[in-house]
Scaffold this active site. Structure first.
Site, PDB file in Angstrom:
ATOM      1  NE  ARG A  91      -2.039   1.530   3.641  1.00 61.12           N
ATOM      2  CZ  ARG A  91      -2.613   1.904   4.778  1.00 61.12           C
ATOM      3  NH1 ARG A  91      -3.923   1.983   4.849  1.00 61.12           N
ATOM      4  NH2 ARG A  91      -1.891   2.161   5.847  1.00 61.12           N
ATOM      5  CE1 TYR A 109      -5.031   5.061   2.730  1.00 65.52           C
ATOM      6  CE2 TYR A 109      -3.745   6.943   3.445  1.00 65.52           C
ATOM      7  CZ  TYR A 109      -4.285   5.691   3.691  1.00 65.52           C
ATOM      8  OH  TYR A 109      -4.071   5.082   4.901  1.00 65.52           O
ATOM      9  CG  PHE A 201       3.348   4.945   3.231  1.00 66.38           C
ATOM     10  CD1 PHE A 201       4.462   5.251   2.475  1.00 66.38           C
ATOM     11  CD2 PHE A 201       2.231   5.772   3.139  1.00 66.38           C
ATOM     12  CE1 PHE A 201       4.480   6.372   1.648  1.00 66.38           C
ATOM     13  CE2 PHE A 201       2.235   6.891   2.327  1.00 66.38           C
ATOM     14  CZ  PHE A 201       3.358   7.192   1.579  1.00 66.38           C
ATOM     15  CG  ASP A 202      -1.047   5.167   6.374  1.00 70.65           C
ATOM     16  OD1 ASP A 202      -0.524   4.304   5.654  1.00 70.65           O
ATOM     17  OD2 ASP A 202      -2.196   5.589   6.219  1.00 70.65           O
ATOM     18  CB  THR A 203       3.004   4.917  11.452  1.00 77.05           C
ATOM     19  OG1 THR A 203       1.747   4.274  11.707  1.00 77.05           O
ATOM     20  CG2 THR A 203       3.640   5.296  12.778  1.00 77.05           C
TER      21      THR A 203
END
Length: 418
Positions: A91, A109, A201-203
């Site tokens: 992702r 997103y 990735f988000d963190t």
């Protein structure tokens, strides 16, 4: 005509060369069932309620079912829908590729299951369009959020975010909600620094943004859990923990150019102009008094214990009781020392950080001896104890270890701030 309709008509009357203001990326892998309804619903919502030109980008993560063909069909059917086909899963990889290739000034997103109510989309991106904020996230943990999901996911989510607060000093509330947006100029600077290509990735992006002094806007959302979610919770949790460790090391060693980015964006600490009296007195980060230190230490301890129990339960079946106890205790011990160093005892910077972590590992060894010994005694009495009994024994042993940890850390850190 309403004000919103008038604004929308004015925006749509602009020449096409103006391009999309918002690019919403939907990363997918083998989503042939949900992709069509999701994109059509999102497209209809944006057309009706979003007052700016938009684009929807389907980022296909090397799907092996009919997802690529469905995505291509949607791009042909609906104006403003594009497709990006990738040859590898991940992702984070999909988002990085789609955002890097986009020409829109605001990037967002959302997950293909559309668990988040779309009414929150305009409040999410409005502060980025206006330039007030740099990133925006949906949060399921605000008091005004309305969330429907199982107890297991609720506990894991809250424990993970508490762990981030302790280990990485995160100040945002919900790192994992699949509903985020970022300004394109900010993404251009941060994406090259983000190493993770999966769920962490988000963190990683949010922690780097916070450390660079960027403003993160949070929007409470209504969120309904997708019962058909195929996320492997155990594998994802372990990958996230590895990411926390890697990112924590990079921050401690100064390997990331965050100071330069902070200076570049003018996000350094506020200073009082010369000749002007300060409005308030000096700000003290952490009081040195024992009562307040105990309160802060207890708060960090609660977060650490929750994270420990989640890790133990998640790995107990695959590793066995003793290895799961060792892994969970080691991970949370490192995070606990970092959190107490900063939040309880007010020590910042890298001075003596190695010595403090050695002291923390000594406390970890004592905690391991207490918990492992308690488990050994329990298993000697009952060969197969009930899970609630096992957890109760571990909680009691951890409470004893917590008292020892506070005494050792307070003595070792000399009550001083760095």
């Amino acid at each position: 005509m309403t004000a919103l309709n008038a604004q929308r008509a004015a925006v749509q009357a602009r020449p096409a060369a103006a391009g999309a203001v918002l690019d919403v990326v939907i990363p997918v892998y083998n989503e042939e069932t949900d992709l069509g309804p999701c994109v059509r619903r999102l497209h209809a919502h944006l057309t009706e309620h979003f007052p700016y030109p938009f684009r929807i980008t389907i980022a296909d993560n090397a799907s092996v079912d009919d997802t690529p063909a469905i995505a291509d069909g949607l791009a042909t059917e609906l104006p403003g829908v594009d497709v990006l086909h990738l040859d590898a899963k991940g992702r984070g990889r999909a988002l990085s590729a789609a955002w890097s290739a986009s020409s829109a000034p605001v990037l967002a997103y959302m997950d293909v299951d559309l668990s988040t109510d779309l009414a929150a989309l305009l409040p999410l991106v409005a502060p980025l369009i206006s330039g007030h904020s740099d990133l925006a996230i949906g949060t399921r943990l605000a008091r005004t959020s309305r969330v429907v999901r199982g107890a297991k996911r609720e506990v894991i989510s809250r424990a993970y975010n508490l762990l981030l607060r302790g280990a990485l000093a995160a100040r945002f509330s919900d790192a994992q909600c699949g509903f985020k947006a970022i300004r394109a100029d900010v993404a251009g600077e941060l994406l090259p620094l983000v190493r993770d290509t999966g769920w962490f990735f988000d963190t990683e992006l949010l922690v780097l943004a916070q450390r660079a002094g960027l403003r993160i806007h949070e929007v409470p959302v209504d969120w309904v859990d997708d019962p058909d979610s195929r996320v492997d919770i155990v594998a994802t949790a372990l990958a996230d923990l590895r990411g926390v460790g890697r990112l924590g090391r990079a921050l401690l060693t100064g390997a990331l150019p965050l100071t330069a980015l902070r200076a570049q964006w003018g996000r350094g600490p506020l200073t009082v102009p010369s000749g002007r009296a300060p409005l308030v007195g000096p700000v003290t980060q952490v009081p040195v008094g024992l009562p307040r230190q105990l309160v802060r230490f207890a708060a960090v301890g609660v977060a650490s214990t929750l994270a420990y129990l989640v890790l133990f339960v998640a790995t107990r079946g695959a590793l066995g009781a003793q290895p799961a106890n060792l892994l969970a205790l080691l991970v949370t011990a490192v995070a606990n020392t970092a959190a107490n160093r900063r939040l309880t005892f007010g020590i910042t910077g890298r001075r003596h950080v190695g010595r403090h972590h050695v002291q923390g590992l000594l406390a970890f060894a004592l905690g391991l001896a207490l918990t492992s010994g308690s488990l050994a005694v329990l298993h000697a009495v009952h060969a197969v104890p009930a899970p609630p009994v096992e957890l109760a024994v571990l909680v009691a042993a951890n409470l004893a270890a917590t008292v020892l940890r506070f005494v050792l850390l307070r003595l070792g850190m000399h009550h001083r701030r760095g």
